[in-house]
Design a protein around this motif. Structure first.
Motif, short mmCIF file in Angstrom:
data_model
loop_
_atom_site.label_atom_id
_atom_site.label_comp_id
_atom_site.label_asym_id
_atom_site.label_seq_id
_atom_site.Cartn_x
_atom_site.Cartn_y
_atom_site.Cartn_z
N GLN A 129 0.91 -1.13 0.27
CA GLN A 129 0.06 0.06 -0.10
C GLN A 129 0.90 1.28 0.05
O GLN A 129 2.00 1.31 0.85
CB GLN A 129 -0.95 0.09 1.32
CG GLN A 129 -1.83 -1.05 1.44
CD GLN A 129 -2.92 -1.29 0.22
OE1 GLN A 129 -3.46 -0.31 -0.13
NE2 GLN A 129 -3.20 -2.51 0.09
N HIS A 130 0.46 2.37 -0.74
CA HIS A 130 1.05 3.38 -0.61
C HIS A 130 0.18 4.69 -0.91
O HIS A 130 -0.91 4.50 -1.24
CB HIS A 130 2.30 3.66 -1.74
CG HIS A 130 1.54 3.59 -3.34
ND1 HIS A 130 1.11 4.72 -3.88
CD2 HIS A 130 1.33 2.63 -3.97
CE1 HIS A 130 0.86 4.37 -4.96
NE2 HIS A 130 0.86 3.06 -5.13
N GLU A 133 -1.66 7.46 -4.59
CA GLU A 133 -2.92 7.08 -5.50
C GLU A 133 -3.47 8.33 -6.50
O GLU A 133 -3.61 8.15 -7.65
CB GLU A 133 -3.93 6.37 -5.01
CG GLU A 133 -3.64 4.88 -4.54
CD GLU A 133 -3.10 4.11 -5.77
OE1 GLU A 133 -3.48 3.96 -6.98
OE2 GLU A 133 -2.23 3.11 -5.36
#
Length: 144
Positions: A129-130, A133
């Motif tokens: 996850q980062h 986006e």
């Protein structure tokens, strides 16, 4: 002879996301350093920052070849006598797996003001996850 200076437009910088799962650390770091410097673009100039942003996910799953996992040591120095501390790759991977990739990339960018600016465009995360986006990063295949 005139030196060609390209117009480096800050608004046209792209965002790339690289999955480090199963990628060899040195090859991945070399690929990331080239993107950060802009060597993959026709407007590359050695003394200018023409590169893109790079987001690396799954940093804890990066692979080291040979016996580097146990034999390679990272040294830090406090400045005091006897202030050297050595940590193995396995210890760094357990605590801060992001530092493996940032340390390798830092060694491949220039050691000056330009290199410090380039390192601000590298974002490394240990999970998949980062929070980037909104920048709509494009997937980039890691060098295997």
């Amino acid at each position: 002879m005139k030196t060609y200076l390209p117009k480096v437009n800050m608004d046209l910088r792209k965002w790339h996301v690289v999955d480090a799962n199963g990628a060899v650390l040195g090859r991945l770091a070399a690929q990331i350093a080239d993107i950060l410097r802009g060597k993959d673009k026709p407007i590359y100039t050695p003394h200018l920052d023409a590169g893109d942003f790079v987001v690396v996910i799954n940093a804890e799953k990066v692979v080291l070849t040979g016996k580097k996992e146990t034999n390679k040591k990272f040294m830090t120095y406090s400045g005091w006598k006897g202030g050297e501390k050595y940590t193995s790759v396995a210890q760094v991977r357990a605590k801060h797996p992001e530092k493996l990739i940032t340390h390798a990339v830092r060694g491949m960018v220039p050691k000056n003001r330009l290199g410090r600016v380039l390192m601000t465009k590298l974002k490394v995360y240990k999970g998949n996850q980062h929070p980037h986006e909104a920048q709509q990063p494009q997937a980039l295949a890691a060098a295997k």
